[in-house]
Scaffold this motif. Sequence first.
Motif, PDB file in Angstrom:
ATOM      1  N   SER A  97       0.826  -1.212   0.000  1.00  0.00           N
ATOM      2  CA  SER A  97       0.000   0.000   0.000  1.00  0.00           C
ATOM      3  C   SER A  97       0.858   1.259   0.000  1.00  0.00           C
ATOM      4  O   SER A  97       0.564   2.224  -0.722  1.00  0.00           O
ATOM      5  CB  SER A  97      -0.934   0.016   1.216  1.00  0.00           C
ATOM      6  N   LEU A 102      -1.689   3.437  -1.855  1.00  0.00           N
ATOM      7  CA  LEU A 102      -3.077   3.002  -1.699  1.00  0.00           C
ATOM      8  C   LEU A 102      -3.610   3.423  -0.337  1.00  0.00           C
ATOM      9  O   LEU A 102      -2.921   3.298   0.681  1.00  0.00           O
ATOM     10  CB  LEU A 102      -3.177   1.478  -1.811  1.00  0.00           C
ATOM     11  N   GLN A 106      -8.880   1.531  -1.196  1.00  0.00           N
ATOM     12  CA  GLN A 106      -8.295   1.041  -2.449  1.00  0.00           C
ATOM     13  C   GLN A 106      -7.646  -0.329  -2.255  1.00  0.00           C
ATOM     14  O   GLN A 106      -7.774  -1.207  -3.105  1.00  0.00           O
ATOM     15  CB  GLN A 106      -7.266   2.055  -2.961  1.00  0.00           C
ATOM     16  N   TYR A 107      -6.971  -0.498  -1.125  1.00  0.00           N
ATOM     17  CA  TYR A 107      -6.383  -1.809  -0.841  1.00  0.00           C
ATOM     18  C   TYR A 107      -7.473  -2.875  -0.725  1.00  0.00           C
ATOM     19  O   TYR A 107      -7.347  -3.967  -1.286  1.00  0.00           O
ATOM     20  CB  TYR A 107      -5.568  -1.751   0.448  1.00  0.00           C
ATOM     21  N   CYS A 110      -8.713  -3.903  -4.105  1.00  0.00           N
ATOM     22  CA  CYS A 110      -7.788  -4.772  -4.821  1.00  0.00           C
ATOM     23  C   CYS A 110      -7.836  -6.201  -4.276  1.00  0.00           C
ATOM     24  O   CYS A 110      -7.675  -7.163  -5.030  1.00  0.00           O
ATOM     25  CB  CYS A 110      -6.365  -4.218  -4.724  1.00  0.00           C
ATOM     26  N   ASN A 157       0.665   1.698  -9.566  1.00  0.00           N
ATOM     27  CA  ASN A 157      -0.382   2.508  -8.935  1.00  0.00           C
ATOM     28  C   ASN A 157      -1.635   1.664  -8.715  1.00  0.00           C
ATOM     29  O   ASN A 157      -1.666   0.462  -9.067  1.00  0.00           O
ATOM     30  CB  ASN A 157      -0.710   3.741  -9.797  1.00  0.00           C
ATOM     31  N   TYR A 158      -2.632   2.303  -8.166  1.00  0.00           N
ATOM     32  CA  TYR A 158      -3.882   1.619  -7.831  1.00  0.00           C
ATOM     33  C   TYR A 158      -4.539   1.002  -9.053  1.00  0.00           C
ATOM     34  O   TYR A 158      -4.925  -0.180  -9.040  1.00  0.00           O
ATOM     35  CB  TYR A 158      -4.821   2.610  -7.153  1.00  0.00           C
ATOM     36  N   HIS A 159      -4.658   1.755 -10.137  1.00  0.00           N
ATOM     37  CA  HIS A 159      -5.367   1.254 -11.329  1.00  0.00           C
ATOM     38  C   HIS A 159      -4.613   0.094 -11.979  1.00  0.00           C
ATOM     39  O   HIS A 159      -5.230  -0.856 -12.485  1.00  0.00           O
ATOM     40  CB  HIS A 159      -5.576   2.396 -12.328  1.00  0.00           C
ATOM     41  N   LEU A 162      -5.248  -2.928  -9.796  1.00  0.00           N
ATOM     42  CA  LEU A 162      -6.641  -3.355  -9.938  1.00  0.00           C
ATOM     43  C   LEU A 162      -6.824  -4.178 -11.217  1.00  0.00           C
ATOM     44  O   LEU A 162      -7.472  -5.231 -11.205  1.00  0.00           O
ATOM     45  CB  LEU A 162      -7.553  -2.122  -9.967  1.00  0.00           C
TER      46      LEU A 162
END
Length: 505
Positions: A97, A102, A106-107, A110, A157-159, A162
């Motif tokens: 994270s 994140l 967001q974590y 995922c 990154n987050y996206h 994901l």
Amino acid sequence: MHIYTAHVNLFPTVHHSRQYSEHFNMVADKIHDEVDVKIVENELGTESGPYLDPKAEAKLTRKLDIFIIPILGVLYLLSFLDRGNIGNANIATPSLSKSLGLNAQQYSACVSVVYATYVVFEPVWANLLKILTPKVVLAGSAVCWGGITLGTAWAHNYHGLLAIRILLGAFEAGLFPCISVYIFMNYRREEVGRRMSYIFACSAASGAFGGLIAYGLIHIETGSLVGWQYLYVVEGILSLAVAPLTYFYLPNDMSTAWFLNAEQKEHARIRTEMNKAHYDPGEQFSWRQVRRGFTDWKTYATGTIQFCADVTLYGLTTFMPAIIKGMGYSNVHAQLLTVPVYFVGALSFLIIARFSDHYKLRSPFILLCFVFLIIGYGVLAGVKDAHGRYAGVFICALGLYGIPGLNVTWISGNTAGHYKRTTSFGLNQLMGNSAGAAIGTIYLSTLAPYYYRSLYISIGLSGLGAIVTVATALALRIINRKRETLVMNGAADQPELGDANPHFK
């Protein structure tokens, strides 16, 4: 010969009548109170069908266990590692994270999103197993998820993370349903419980193995990568390495298996013939069978049980390091303290599955496991002392794997033909693994360190699962009593009807 049929709590005695004796030479004078499987001795001997010497059959099944179960277990171990290592990666230093920026929501997203595609593709892969052949589906799945796992190390990154988790779910969806169906294709129903316990033992080993790998890898400080990245690199490479071995090692048909001699191949063919009422290799794909799987109430009853069990399974296995860390232990000790918990979980299921197959019962043992979960989660919710809460984790472990493992054998053993079974099984897993999408919202990191709300939800779902288990067993008992009456009144044996055949029990 022996005729193997599934039933639930049939009449303890058999009423003899002239009409009934015209259809059968003898029915056992005592029928054991069971859930899944009974054995009826037929005086016609080998004239009524193929016969296989029990000693030769035992030798054959031992050889299948030696050559088939380990490779399936390794595949399941690796898939569980690759899917669940996000929990270990997030308590590394620096954590996943922190490296990707994140937040808690967001974590959690995922963690959960992998199951969005996982559950959708499970019924699809289960039906494709026989069409594409087992070695293609299982090896191909391993190549894809291994590559995805390896690529996770370079998520920025987050996206990106994901998207990776979405693809991981789609490719890993082909594994567990296909392993389970493959086992059912090659073993008798009364042999499946123990074999599933071996597979789930590998799942438990993945939890322990994952903790040990994480302990070593997340502390690597050399090179351009950080610890959690090395974790994904190593586990991705392991999966990619096993894929080609699976393709060349795993036989599609035991009668042509490379590790069997000519006599054993013939024995395998005879076993297949004897088990034809439950699996017919010559059966062709049929949309009608798929629809029957969708409309069978047993699919949704056992799917509900699977969902209730999987909330506890995925919740505890994914967040156990964080739960133990919340008891006051360091990251390192939290990783190491998960290992004995997984060992207890695996040993418990091995014992339970052996008794389940021996007594040819499913529902009582599923119910027992739910009791363990309710008690264990109750201790976790009611005790603040670190040692007491750790004991609660062990109590949960006693029932952790038994429910999902025995439940899949329950639905598989009570459905036929093949494509109805695979559809019902796939939908069962769809419902069960939907729990994976839910745990990210149930076990929120903001609820740490005690996760009280999460634990109360797990207790409630365990209670619901226990109720549905009892209701399902009672319903199957009623159905089998009606079928017993139909058979006694001279109902014809119609194997083409699958589990709608009056003689299917």
